[in-house]
Design a protein around this motif. Structure first.
Motif, PDB file in Angstrom:
ATOM      1  N   ALA A  20       0.834  -1.206   0.000  1.00 23.97           N
ATOM      2  CA  ALA A  20       0.000   0.000   0.000  1.00 23.97           C
ATOM      3  C   ALA A  20       0.868   1.255   0.000  1.00 23.97           C
ATOM      4  O   ALA A  20       0.546   2.236  -0.681  1.00 23.97           O
ATOM      5  N   LYS A  21       1.980   1.219   0.728  1.00 22.72           N
ATOM      6  CA  LYS A  21       2.895   2.372   0.741  1.00 22.72           C
ATOM      7  C   LYS A  21       3.513   2.580  -0.635  1.00 22.72           C
ATOM      8  O   LYS A  21       3.675   3.713  -1.085  1.00 22.72           O
ATOM      9  N   ILE A  22       3.839   1.496  -1.298  1.00 21.36           N
ATOM     10  CA  ILE A  22       4.414   1.610  -2.641  1.00 21.36           C
ATOM     11  C   ILE A  22       3.377   2.177  -3.609  1.00 21.36           C
ATOM     12  O   ILE A  22       3.691   3.063  -4.408  1.00 21.36           O
ATOM     13  N   GLU A  23       2.155   1.701  -3.528  1.00 20.45           N
ATOM     14  CA  GLU A  23       1.074   2.241  -4.379  1.00 20.45           C
ATOM     15  C   GLU A  23       0.868   3.730  -4.105  1.00 20.45           C
ATOM     16  O   GLU A  23       0.708   4.520  -5.041  1.00 20.45           O
ATOM     17  N   TYR A  24       0.865   4.099  -2.857  1.00 21.03           N
ATOM     18  CA  TYR A  24       0.694   5.494  -2.447  1.00 21.03           C
ATOM     19  C   TYR A  24       1.814   6.347  -3.051  1.00 21.03           C
ATOM     20  O   TYR A  24       1.582   7.437  -3.577  1.00 21.03           O
ATOM     21  N   TYR A  25       3.030   5.831  -2.981  1.00 22.01           N
ATOM     22  CA  TYR A  25       4.191   6.514  -3.548  1.00 22.01           C
ATOM     23  C   TYR A  25       4.046   6.665  -5.070  1.00 22.01           C
ATOM     24  O   TYR A  25       4.286   7.746  -5.621  1.00 22.01           O
ATOM     25  N   LEU A  26       3.627   5.596  -5.739  1.00 24.67           N
ATOM     26  CA  LEU A  26       3.470   5.641  -7.194  1.00 24.67           C
ATOM     27  C   LEU A  26       2.321   6.555  -7.622  1.00 24.67           C
ATOM     28  O   LEU A  26       2.272   6.989  -8.777  1.00 24.67           O
ATOM     29  N   ASP A  27       1.426   6.855  -6.710  1.00 23.62           N
ATOM     30  CA  ASP A  27       0.342   7.807  -6.987  1.00 23.62           C
ATOM     31  C   ASP A  27       0.795   9.247  -6.788  1.00 23.62           C
ATOM     32  O   ASP A  27      -0.003  10.178  -6.894  1.00 23.62           O
ATOM     33  N   GLY A  28       2.085   9.435  -6.476  1.00 21.33           N
ATOM     34  CA  GLY A  28       2.645  10.778  -6.378  1.00 21.33           C
ATOM     35  C   GLY A  28       2.750  11.350  -4.984  1.00 21.33           C
ATOM     36  O   GLY A  28       3.055  12.527  -4.819  1.00 21.33           O
ATOM     37  N   HIS A  29       2.500  10.549  -3.968  1.00 19.63           N
ATOM     38  CA  HIS A  29       2.587  11.022  -2.589  1.00 19.63           C
ATOM     39  C   HIS A  29       3.989  10.809  -2.038  1.00 19.63           C
ATOM     40  O   HIS A  29       4.686   9.881  -2.444  1.00 19.63           O
ATOM     41  N   LEU A  30       4.363  11.646  -1.110  1.00 25.64           N
ATOM     42  CA  LEU A  30       5.659  11.496  -0.462  1.00 25.64           C
ATOM     43  C   LEU A  30       5.625  10.337   0.521  1.00 25.64           C
ATOM     44  O   LEU A  30       4.722  10.237   1.359  1.00 25.64           O
ATOM     45  N   VAL A  31       6.597   9.473   0.383  1.00 25.71           N
ATOM     46  CA  VAL A  31       6.759   8.336   1.286  1.00 25.71           C
ATOM     47  C   VAL A  31       8.254   8.248   1.596  1.00 25.71           C
ATOM     48  O   VAL A  31       9.072   8.308   0.678  1.00 25.71           O
ATOM     49  N   PRO A  32       8.610   8.139   2.863  1.00 23.58           N
ATOM     50  CA  PRO A  32      10.032   8.022   3.195  1.00 23.58           C
ATOM     51  C   PRO A  32      10.656   6.798   2.517  1.00 23.58           C
ATOM     52  O   PRO A  32      10.046   5.733   2.434  1.00 23.58           O
ATOM     53  N   ARG A  33      11.857   6.978   2.019  1.00 27.71           N
ATOM     54  CA  ARG A  33      12.559   5.899   1.317  1.00 27.71           C
ATOM     55  C   ARG A  33      12.599   4.623   2.148  1.00 27.71           C
ATOM     56  O   ARG A  33      12.380   3.530   1.635  1.00 27.71           O
ATOM     57  N   GLN A  34      12.870   4.756   3.437  1.00 30.50           N
ATOM     58  CA  GLN A  34      12.994   3.571   4.291  1.00 30.50           C
ATOM     59  C   GLN A  34      11.681   2.805   4.442  1.00 30.50           C
ATOM     60  O   GLN A  34      11.682   1.667   4.885  1.00 30.50           O
ATOM     61  N   ASP A  35      10.557   3.414   4.074  1.00 28.17           N
ATOM     62  CA  ASP A  35       9.277   2.698   4.114  1.00 28.17           C
ATOM     63  C   ASP A  35       9.074   1.810   2.893  1.00 28.17           C
ATOM     64  O   ASP A  35       8.220   0.930   2.908  1.00 28.17           O
ATOM     65  N   ILE A  36       9.853   2.054   1.850  1.00 25.33           N
ATOM     66  CA  ILE A  36       9.723   1.274   0.617  1.00 25.33           C
ATOM     67  C   ILE A  36      10.957   0.412   0.380  1.00 25.33           C
ATOM     68  O   ILE A  36      10.856  -0.782   0.157  1.00 25.33           O
TER      69      ILE A  36
END
Length: 129
Positions: A20-36
């Motif tokens: 879900a975090k990866i999908e959120y990131y691919l949708d253009g949202h900021l996600v900390p690198r360490q979460d992916i």
């Protein structure tokens, strides 16, 4: 890795949350690198595998395949991060599709290994007269 204390549903939930975090990131949202971009040995499954499971279950064929596929999954996550950060959004989404296929295989292998371990455990608990 797959001891009786290990909660399979907890690991699957953690795995789903990671996706879900990866999908959120691919949708253009900021996600900390360490979460992916997490090492295959640092995620919940990896920690349990390398902390307790490899020594006990590492000789099971399905577990060996699980380790290989699991490491591949995390490498793909790194490639997704790199592609997206370099502006290659199409490649990132293609890699994500590949990642989903690897993930399905991991869950299948995990379930196969769990069944093998459960069957072996049940057989060892049988008392012969």
């Amino acid at each position: 890795m797959m001891s009786k204390e290990m909660n399979l549903e907890s690991i699957k939930l953690s795995h789903d949350n990671w996706f879900a975090k990866i999908e959120y990131y691919l949708d253009g949202h900021l996600v900390p690198r360490q979460d992916i971009v997490v090492s295959h040995s640092e995620c919940e499954l990896g920690k349990r595998f390398y902390d307790e499971g490899k020594e006990i279950y590492g000789n099971i064929r399905a577990v060996k395949f699980l380790e290989i596929k699991h490491e591949k999954l995390h490498k793909i996550a790194q490639y997704i991060w790199d592609a997206y950060n370099n502006g290659d959004f199409e490649l990132a989404k293609i890699l994500y599709s590949d990642m989903l296929a690897v993930s399905k295989r991991i869950i299948s292998i995990f379930n196969e290994a769990q069944e093998f371990i459960n069957d072996k455990s049940e057989k060892s608990n049988v008392i012969n007269f």
